[in-house]
Design a protein around this motif. Structure first.
Motif, short mmCIF file in Angstrom:
data_model
loop_
_atom_site.label_atom_id
_atom_site.label_comp_id
_atom_site.label_asym_id
_atom_site.label_seq_id
_atom_site.Cartn_x
_atom_site.Cartn_y
_atom_site.Cartn_z
N SER A 198 13.40 -2.33 -11.48
CA SER A 198 12.25 -2.76 -12.28
C SER A 198 11.37 -3.67 -11.42
CB SER A 198 12.71 -3.52 -13.53
OG SER A 198 13.02 -4.86 -13.21
N PRO A 199 10.13 -3.88 -11.84
CA PRO A 199 9.26 -4.80 -11.10
C PRO A 199 9.78 -6.23 -11.04
CG PRO A 199 7.94 -3.38 -12.49
CD PRO A 199 9.37 -3.14 -12.88
N ASP B 294 -5.27 3.91 -12.77
CA ASP B 294 -4.99 3.86 -11.33
C ASP B 294 -3.64 3.20 -11.04
OD1 ASP B 294 -7.40 5.10 -10.55
OD2 ASP B 294 -8.48 3.21 -10.75
N SER B 295 -2.66 3.50 -11.91
CA SER B 295 -1.34 2.90 -11.75
C SER B 295 -0.32 3.85 -11.13
CB SER B 295 -0.82 2.42 -13.12
OG SER B 295 -1.70 1.50 -13.71
N GLY B 296 -0.77 5.01 -10.68
CA GLY B 296 0.16 6.00 -10.14
C GLY B 296 0.90 5.54 -8.91
N LEU B 297 0.32 4.59 -8.18
CA LEU B 297 0.98 4.02 -7.00
C LEU B 297 1.30 2.55 -7.23
CD1 LEU B 297 -1.04 5.66 -4.09
CD2 LEU B 297 1.16 6.38 -5.04
N GLY B 298 1.44 2.15 -8.51
CA GLY B 298 1.79 0.77 -8.82
C GLY B 298 3.10 0.35 -8.19
N MET C 118 -5.01 -7.32 -1.95
CA MET C 118 -5.98 -6.47 -2.65
C MET C 118 -5.82 -6.70 -4.16
SD MET C 118 -5.69 -2.88 -0.52
CE MET C 118 -7.00 -2.15 -1.49
N PRO C 119 -6.52 -7.66 -4.73
CA PRO C 119 -6.36 -7.99 -6.15
C PRO C 119 -6.62 -6.82 -7.09
CG PRO C 119 -7.54 -9.74 -5.01
CD PRO C 119 -7.43 -8.60 -4.04
N THR C 120 -7.49 -5.91 -6.70
CA THR C 120 -7.78 -4.74 -7.55
C THR C 120 -7.26 -3.46 -6.90
OG1 THR C 120 -9.97 -4.47 -6.54
CG2 THR C 120 -9.83 -5.83 -8.52
N GLY C 121 -6.31 -3.58 -5.99
CA GLY C 121 -5.77 -2.43 -5.28
C GLY C 121 -4.77 -1.66 -6.11
N PRO C 122 -4.11 -0.69 -5.49
CA PRO C 122 -3.18 0.17 -6.23
C PRO C 122 -1.91 -0.52 -6.68
CG PRO C 122 -3.08 0.67 -3.89
CD PRO C 122 -4.22 -0.30 -4.07
N VAL C 123 -1.53 -1.64 -6.04
CA VAL C 123 -0.29 -2.34 -6.38
C VAL C 123 -0.62 -3.71 -6.96
CG1 VAL C 123 1.90 -3.23 -5.52
CG2 VAL C 123 0.96 -1.14 -4.54
N THR C 124 -0.39 -3.85 -8.25
CA THR C 124 -0.49 -5.14 -8.94
C THR C 124 0.69 -5.21 -9.91
OG1 THR C 124 -1.82 -4.36 -10.81
CG2 THR C 124 -3.01 -5.06 -8.83
N HIS C 125 0.93 -6.37 -10.46
CA HIS C 125 2.04 -6.51 -11.40
C HIS C 125 1.83 -5.63 -12.64
CE1 HIS C 125 4.23 -9.67 -9.30
NE2 HIS C 125 3.06 -10.25 -9.03
N THR C 126 0.62 -5.61 -13.14
CA THR C 126 0.34 -4.79 -14.33
C THR C 126 0.54 -3.31 -14.03
OG1 THR C 126 -1.24 -6.41 -15.18
CG2 THR C 126 -1.41 -4.16 -16.02
N LYS C 127 -0.01 -2.85 -12.91
CA LYS C 127 0.11 -1.43 -12.56
C LYS C 127 1.55 -1.05 -12.25
CE LYS C 127 -4.64 -1.05 -10.90
NZ LYS C 127 -5.53 -0.81 -9.74
N ALA C 128 2.31 -1.96 -11.66
CA ALA C 128 3.72 -1.67 -11.38
C ALA C 128 4.48 -1.45 -12.69
CB ALA C 128 4.34 -2.81 -10.58
#
Length: 385
Positions: A82-83, A66-70, A97-107
């Protein structure tokens, strides 16, 4: 509000793409310093094919995590290359949103995918430019139009990658992005085989018309099944059926085919704005499963028929068919584990490559020619000449 498209970091991203490509190019140069130009291009084609396969797998990993919108904009991450430059924005989104589409890992997953894609693009650009240069000097007996087609196609795939972000994981766009990556694999595989033929490393095999038709039919069936599988994955319908061989304990579960194949609509909703029903998700899943009951026997039958003419391709084809059966089952009975989902996507990509390889290594014999499977034809020659 973040702009969906912000080209301000594009130059820095292009430089990063060049840096990514320099590693494989340097390794190739060290390995082939004394090789002929055609040999170096053949090695570059094979290396680019390998890295494109890896890119397809990493794209699947990006989608499955679910990182497509990271990074919710394109081509950078909050207008940064870069992030690292978007720490504040990402932290704010993650706090909400801790489990949302944008997190550091997903980015980072999303941006690494983009860096790899740009690196592959640079390699394909290098391949096309070098092929045209050598062709102009009459030292390369290979058409430059194949790498040119690959270059045009990778640009199109990149455009679909941008639309994947800007259209918020629109299922039809994400599916086309996946299929585009597999077409790129087929194009590069075609070039790799052409280089082998030009060097005399292999020769085409004459197949009877019936066997060649079976190979073409299997190739078409695999593409249809891959499209159905992509549609299941991009609509998150893998777990719509969690039992096997039945679905919800029934051989014919409740399904809504109209909603299931309502193609042009956002993720999770119908074209009229309603929520996609569970019956529609079930239909997506079950159609893919029903198609597998046809495609898998076809793959095994094709592998068996090719065992004399193309033994290497036949063995790999049979192994991949078994791989797809086992990995597909694992996704259902184990609850869609990440490793199983990646294995299934990788198997589909490998099937496309192997079937393209088999098609490019063979030809149908003409009327009057001996239709003996396994009859080898020298590159550029016809039987009987």
């Amino acid at each position: 509000m973040t702009a969906l498209v912000d080209l301000s970091p594009v130059l820095r991203l292009m430089l990063l793409g060049i840096v990514v490509a320099l590693g494989p190019l340097a390794w190739l140069w060290l390995r082939s310093r004394k090789a002929a130009p055609a040999r170096r291009l053949a090695m570059l084609t094979g290396l680019t094919l390998f890295l494109t396969f890896d890119l397809v797998l990493f794209g699947a990993f990006t989608r499955l995590t679910d990182s497509g919108l990271g990074c919710p904009d394109w081509p950078g991450c909050y207008a940064s290359a870069s992030p690292f430059g978007a720490v504040e924005q990402i932290s704010a989104e993650q706090a909400q949103m801790p489990t949302g589409p944008v997190t550091h890992t997903k980015a980072w997953i999303e941006m690494i995918h983009r860096y790899l894609a740009m690196g592959v693009g640079v390699l394909i650009l290098t391949l096309a430019a070098a092929t045209w240069t050598l062709r102009r000097h009459h030292v390369l007996p290979v058409s430059p139009w194949w790498p040119t087609a690959s270059l045009a196609w990778v640009c199109l795939v990149g455009a679909f990658g941008a639309l994947t972000v800007t259209m918020k994981l629109f299922p039809a766009i994400v599916t086309l992005h996946l299929l585009g990556g597999l077409v790129l694999l087929a194009l590069l595989c075609r070039q790799a085989v052409e280089y082998r033929h030009a060097q005399g490393a292999s020769a085409r095999v004459g197949l009877g018309a019936g066997l060649r038709a079976l190979l073409l039919a299997t190739f078409a069936a695999v593409w249809l099944q891959v499209a159905l599988g992509g549609w299941v994955s991009t609509n998150y319908a893998v777990l719509a059926c969690t039992d096997f061989p039945t679905c919800h304990g029934r051989w014919w579960p409740e399904m809504d085919f109209g909603q299931a194949f309502d193609i042009w609509r956002p993720l999770g909703v119908t074209s009229d704005g309603g929520n996609v029903s569970f019956a529609a998700l079930t239909a997506k899943h079950y159609v893919h499963r029903l198609a597998a009951y046809v495609v898998l026997p076809l793959l095994f039958a094709t592998a068996w028929q090719l065992r004399a003419a193309l033994p290497r391709q036949a063995r790999v084809l049979a192994a991949l068919a078994a791989w797809q059966l086992l990995s597909g089952l694992s996704n259902v009975v184990l609850g869609w584990p990440l490793l199983g989902a990646l294995a299934h996507t990788g198997g589909a990509a490998a099937l496309v490559v192997v079937l393209t390889w088999a098609l490019c290594e063979s030809r149908v014999v003409r009327g009057g020619e001996p239709s003996v499977a396994g009859l080898r034809i020298a590159p550029g020659k016809e039987l009987g000449t």
